[in-house]
Enzyme design. Structure first.
Site, short mmCIF file in Angstrom:
data_model
loop_
_atom_site.label_atom_id
_atom_site.label_comp_id
_atom_site.label_asym_id
_atom_site.label_seq_id
_atom_site.Cartn_x
_atom_site.Cartn_y
_atom_site.Cartn_z
N HIS A 89 0.82 -1.22 0.00
CA HIS A 89 0.00 0.00 0.00
C HIS A 89 0.85 1.27 0.00
O HIS A 89 0.32 2.37 -0.21
CB HIS A 89 -0.99 -0.01 1.17
CG HIS A 89 -0.41 0.33 2.50
ND1 HIS A 89 -0.11 -0.62 3.45
CD2 HIS A 89 -0.10 1.52 3.07
CE1 HIS A 89 0.36 -0.05 4.54
NE2 HIS A 89 0.38 1.26 4.33
N ASP A 136 0.22 -7.69 2.05
CA ASP A 136 0.59 -6.28 1.93
C ASP A 136 2.11 -6.10 1.92
O ASP A 136 2.69 -5.45 2.79
CB ASP A 136 -0.03 -5.48 3.07
CG ASP A 136 0.03 -3.97 2.84
OD1 ASP A 136 0.56 -3.56 1.79
OD2 ASP A 136 -0.44 -3.22 3.71
N SER A 206 4.76 2.81 7.51
CA SER A 206 4.39 1.59 6.78
C SER A 206 5.54 1.09 5.92
O SER A 206 6.15 1.86 5.18
CB SER A 206 3.17 1.84 5.89
OG SER A 206 2.02 2.05 6.67
#
Length: 391
Positions: A89, A136, A206
């Site tokens: 992402h 992810d 992230s």
């Protein structure tokens, strides 16, 4: 001055022992014992600081900022010739609203990104691919490199609840690269191995590594629950190293997806109408029927027409998932724009009860949206939903 502070500390220690009932002179610590205790505490603190500094110094050169043109995230180098792991992402963000869902194309992502090292050096990296089945993770490749600093992966399953952990990454703004925080593992999902921890991370972390006290990667920071004022809640999540190892093996074999698999275009949000007569609706959170949210939770949407001053009770019950309910008010601007305002949220009905309930009086006439989801990322299972209008 140092002796005065030490004597004050010794006095406090003696007072504590008196409060605990050890008030005889013979049972109180001697001055020498107090001094030894104080010295041991200082040594322990110094040891912890040394470990933290060693982890940072060892890991920092191998942690990077990943810039895509639409934003940034973090990543880390796993091979001397420039393989980098980050979140999918980070490269291809999930749609945040219905308009973005309409325009979402998994093939529309940057094929080349900019990687920024902790010393500020910038290089280009190719996007090689993404994790399959909604994993992810993404892998990047810097070219013409032979001796880059790397991070080692910890043994799968070596992380335990209570372990000291550290994070490195670029939270919030690209100027904050190389931010180092620490905390503890607070939970490990017995089903997925997902690691929950309380080291402070924010948007931009992230894709960055979750490290143990040896500076080894035990996970990839992926998400966190945001509290009031968008502050970190202390509930943060990382993909476990076992999944990272499998992904790296697949990437070396070129057995990865050429596009992000986090969001399927066919999962356009469907909003079911629900009555206020107490009828029980049976729902299911799963990858096929549920909508994947930005944080990786599955959710179902329901709508109803409400009146100002009307009291409604919304209940979500399940034996399979940790229910989470949110209620949004839908409004339209004079230019025809649609807005969704969260007016209530609840993840339990009381201590020890995982079922959720919202009991409130509606502020205005209009359409309201119920979001039925789970507190736990990726959790699946059946639930029952009931909405009742009270007099």
């Amino acid at each position: 001055m140092m002796n005065n502070r030490f004597l004050q500390c010794a006095s406090v220690i003696c007072t504590i022992f008196t409060v605990l009932g050890v008030n005889s002179f013979e049972k109180q610590l001697s001055f020498r014992e107090q001094k030894a205790l104080y010295s041991n505490l200082v040594l322990a603190q110094t040891s912890q600081e040394q470990i933290a500094r060693q982890v940072y110094q060892k890991s920092s050169p191998a942690v990077v900022t990943v810039q895509t043109g639409q934003g940034h995230g973090s990543g880390f180098i796993i091979s001397k010739d420039g393989l980098i792991i980050t979140n999918a992402h980070v490269i291809k963000p999930l749609p945040r609203n219905e308009e973005e869902v309409e325009k979402y194309n998994p093939k529309d992502f940057p094929s080349v990104v900019t990687v920024v090292f902790s010393d500020g050096k910038k290089v280009a990296a190719d996007v090689l691919g993404f994790g399959k089945n909604g994993l992810d993770l993404a892998v990047l490749q810097i070219h013409n490199q032979k001796n880059l600093r790397t991070l080692a992966l910890a043994a799968a399953g070596s992380a335990k609840v209570g372990d000291r952990i550290f994070t490195l990454g670029t939270p919030l703004d690209a100027d904050f690269k190389d931010t180092f925080t620490q905390g503890n593992i607070t939970r490990i999902d017995s089903r997925t191995g997902e690691i929950q921890h309380d080291a402070v991370i924010q948007g931009g972390n992230s894709g960055g590594p979750l490290l143990n006290s040896k500076g080894q990667v035990i996970g990839v920071n992926t998400a966190g629950i945001v509290g009031p004022g968008k502050l970190n809640s202390g509930m943060n999540f990382a993909i476990p190293v076992a999944q990272v190892q499998s992904f790296i093996t697949a990437a070396r074999k070129k057995d990865i997806s050429s596009v992000s698999t986090l969001f399927k275009r066919s999962t356009k949000p469907a909003i079911a109408s629900i009555s206020l007569n107490g009828q029980i609706i049976n729902g299911n959170l799963n990858p096929e029927d549920g909508i994947a949210s930005e944080n990786g939770n599955f959710m179902n949407l329901y709508q109803f027409q409400g009146r100002a001053g009307q009291r409604v009770v919304i209940e979500m019950t399940s034996q399979k998932i940790n229910s989470l309910l949110s209620l949004y008010q839908v409004s339209e601007s004079s230019e025809g724009q649609i807005f969704y305002s969260k007016i209530a949220e609840n993840d339990d009905r009381g201590a020890g009860d995982f079922n959720a309930q919202i009991d409130m009086t509606l502020p205005e006439d209009g359409v309201y949206i119920i979001v039925a989801t789970s507190q736990q990322r990726g959790e699946t299972g059946n639930y029952s939903l009931q909405v009742t209008a009270k007099p």
